[in-house]
Design an enzyme around this catalytic site. Structure first.
Site, PDB file in Angstrom:
ATOM      1  N   CYS A   3       0.829  -1.094   0.318  1.00 31.55           N
ATOM      2  CA  CYS A   3       0.061   0.116   0.089  1.00 31.55           C
ATOM      3  C   CYS A   3       1.008   1.239   0.018  1.00 31.55           C
ATOM      4  O   CYS A   3       2.078   1.208   0.328  1.00 31.55           O
ATOM      5  CB  CYS A   3      -0.954   0.129   1.303  1.00 31.55           C
ATOM      6  SG  CYS A   3      -0.270   0.356   2.729  1.00 31.55           S
ATOM      7  N   CYS A   6       2.852   1.979   3.117  1.00 30.22           N
ATOM      8  CA  CYS A   6       3.885   1.064   3.146  1.00 30.22           C
ATOM      9  C   CYS A   6       5.036   1.361   2.455  1.00 30.22           C
ATOM     10  O   CYS A   6       6.310   1.360   2.817  1.00 30.22           O
ATOM     11  CB  CYS A   6       3.339  -0.298   3.120  1.00 30.22           C
ATOM     12  SG  CYS A   6       2.295  -1.271   4.173  1.00 30.22           S
ATOM     13  N   ASP A  29      -0.388  15.549   5.192  1.00 24.97           N
ATOM     14  CA  ASP A  29      -1.352  14.832   4.282  1.00 24.97           C
ATOM     15  C   ASP A  29      -0.998  15.676   3.119  1.00 24.97           C
ATOM     16  O   ASP A  29      -1.002  16.926   3.292  1.00 24.97           O
ATOM     17  CB  ASP A  29      -2.930  15.076   4.834  1.00 24.97           C
ATOM     18  CG  ASP A  29      -3.612  14.231   3.950  1.00 24.97           C
ATOM     19  OD1 ASP A  29      -3.840  14.404   2.859  1.00 24.97           O
ATOM     20  OD2 ASP A  29      -4.539  13.162   4.796  1.00 24.97           O
ATOM     21  N   HIS A  45       1.982  -3.032   8.874  1.00 24.37           N
ATOM     22  CA  HIS A  45       0.739  -2.871   8.268  1.00 24.37           C
ATOM     23  C   HIS A  45      -0.330  -3.479   9.073  1.00 24.37           C
ATOM     24  O   HIS A  45      -0.530  -4.551   9.311  1.00 24.37           O
ATOM     25  CB  HIS A  45       0.922  -3.529   6.825  1.00 24.37           C
ATOM     26  CG  HIS A  45      -0.345  -3.422   6.024  1.00 24.37           C
ATOM     27  ND1 HIS A  45      -0.607  -2.195   5.257  1.00 24.37           N
ATOM     28  CD2 HIS A  45      -1.517  -4.252   6.109  1.00 24.37           C
ATOM     29  CE1 HIS A  45      -1.828  -2.143   4.609  1.00 24.37           C
ATOM     30  NE2 HIS A  45      -2.375  -3.455   5.136  1.00 24.37           N
ATOM     31  N   ASN A  85     -10.895   6.685   9.710  1.00 21.27           N
ATOM     32  CA  ASN A  85     -11.868   6.020   8.950  1.00 21.27           C
ATOM     33  C   ASN A  85     -11.861   4.900   8.717  1.00 21.27           C
ATOM     34  O   ASN A  85     -10.549   4.275   8.616  1.00 21.27           O
ATOM     35  CB  ASN A  85     -11.826   6.511   7.579  1.00 21.27           C
ATOM     36  CG  ASN A  85     -12.094   8.305   7.557  1.00 21.27           C
ATOM     37  OD1 ASN A  85     -12.888   8.898   8.566  1.00 21.27           O
ATOM     38  ND2 ASN A  85     -11.323   8.869   6.868  1.00 21.27           N
ATOM     39  N   HIS A  96      -4.604   0.877   5.472  1.00 25.62           N
ATOM     40  CA  HIS A  96      -3.672   0.903   6.356  1.00 25.62           C
ATOM     41  C   HIS A  96      -3.929   1.940   7.677  1.00 25.62           C
ATOM     42  O   HIS A  96      -3.974   3.156   7.349  1.00 25.62           O
ATOM     43  CB  HIS A  96      -2.233   1.528   5.670  1.00 25.62           C
ATOM     44  CG  HIS A  96      -0.980   1.251   6.479  1.00 25.62           C
ATOM     45  ND1 HIS A  96       0.200   0.379   6.346  1.00 25.62           N
ATOM     46  CD2 HIS A  96      -0.656   1.810   7.946  1.00 25.62           C
ATOM     47  CE1 HIS A  96       1.155   0.733   6.947  1.00 25.62           C
ATOM     48  NE2 HIS A  96       0.743   1.494   8.017  1.00 25.62           N
ATOM     49  N   HIS A  98      -4.409   4.485  10.293  1.00 25.15           N
ATOM     50  CA  HIS A  98      -3.814   5.634  10.232  1.00 25.15           C
ATOM     51  C   HIS A  98      -4.792   6.728  10.969  1.00 25.15           C
ATOM     52  O   HIS A  98      -6.094   6.533  10.956  1.00 25.15           O
ATOM     53  CB  HIS A  98      -3.409   6.281   8.880  1.00 25.15           C
ATOM     54  CG  HIS A  98      -4.770   6.480   7.808  1.00 25.15           C
ATOM     55  ND1 HIS A  98      -5.269   5.353   7.017  1.00 25.15           N
ATOM     56  CD2 HIS A  98      -5.410   7.580   7.439  1.00 25.15           C
ATOM     57  CE1 HIS A  98      -6.242   5.705   6.372  1.00 25.15           C
ATOM     58  NE2 HIS A  98      -6.265   7.297   6.520  1.00 25.15           N
ATOM     59  N   HIS A 100      -5.808  10.715  11.602  1.00 27.95           N
ATOM     60  CA  HIS A 100      -5.555  12.229  11.117  1.00 27.95           C
ATOM     61  C   HIS A 100      -5.730  12.986  12.155  1.00 27.95           C
ATOM     62  O   HIS A 100      -6.461  12.964  13.249  1.00 27.95           O
ATOM     63  CB  HIS A 100      -6.853  12.475  10.254  1.00 27.95           C
ATOM     64  CG  HIS A 100      -6.975  11.724   9.108  1.00 27.95           C
ATOM     65  ND1 HIS A 100      -6.702  12.192   7.789  1.00 27.95           N
ATOM     66  CD2 HIS A 100      -7.694  10.378   8.768  1.00 27.95           C
ATOM     67  CE1 HIS A 100      -7.166  11.258   6.805  1.00 27.95           C
ATOM     68  NE2 HIS A 100      -7.567   9.962   7.526  1.00 27.95           N
TER      69      HIS A 100
END
Length: 112
Positions: A3, A6, A29, A45, A85, A96, A98, A100
């Site tokens: 991904c 990664c 971002d 991952h 999300n 993966h 994450h 925010h």
């Protein structure tokens, strides 16, 4: 094929990093949704919040211990939002795990 996150971890795709240690990476971002928008990811991952388990929960705890430090270092004052999300209906675009960090201004009281 690995991904995009990664590939960032491996250094195959450049990113503007704000923090890194042996287990996690934080970077800005490329499509910011707030004046300051940082992504914090585990180097390992993990698909999403749904994949957090007994074997990887210490890694997630480490991320949450570092989030205040990362936000402060980025210049966020007066508060910030942390979002993850999960799945198609939540518009998870990278599978993966994450988080925010959104800040740099007063955010809307609406979550969507």
């Amino acid at each position: 094929m690995s991904c995009i996150f990664c590939k960032i971890v491996k250094g195959e795709i450049p990113s503007k990093k704000v923090y890194e240690n042996n287990n996690i990476v934080a970077f800005y971002d490329v499509n910011p949704q707030a004046p300051i928008h940082i992504l914090v990811i585990p180097k390992e991952h993990i698909e999403s919040v749904d994949a957090i388990n007994e074997d990887n929960c210490a890694l997630v705890a480490e991320i949450f211990k570092k989030i205040p430090e990362i936000a402060e270092h980025a210049g966020i004052r007066g508060g910030y939002r942390v979002v993850s999300n999960v799945g198609e209906n939540a518009c998870q675009s990278v599978h993966h795990l994450h988080f925010h960090i959104l800040g740099g201004e007063k955010l809307s009281d609406k979550m969507a």
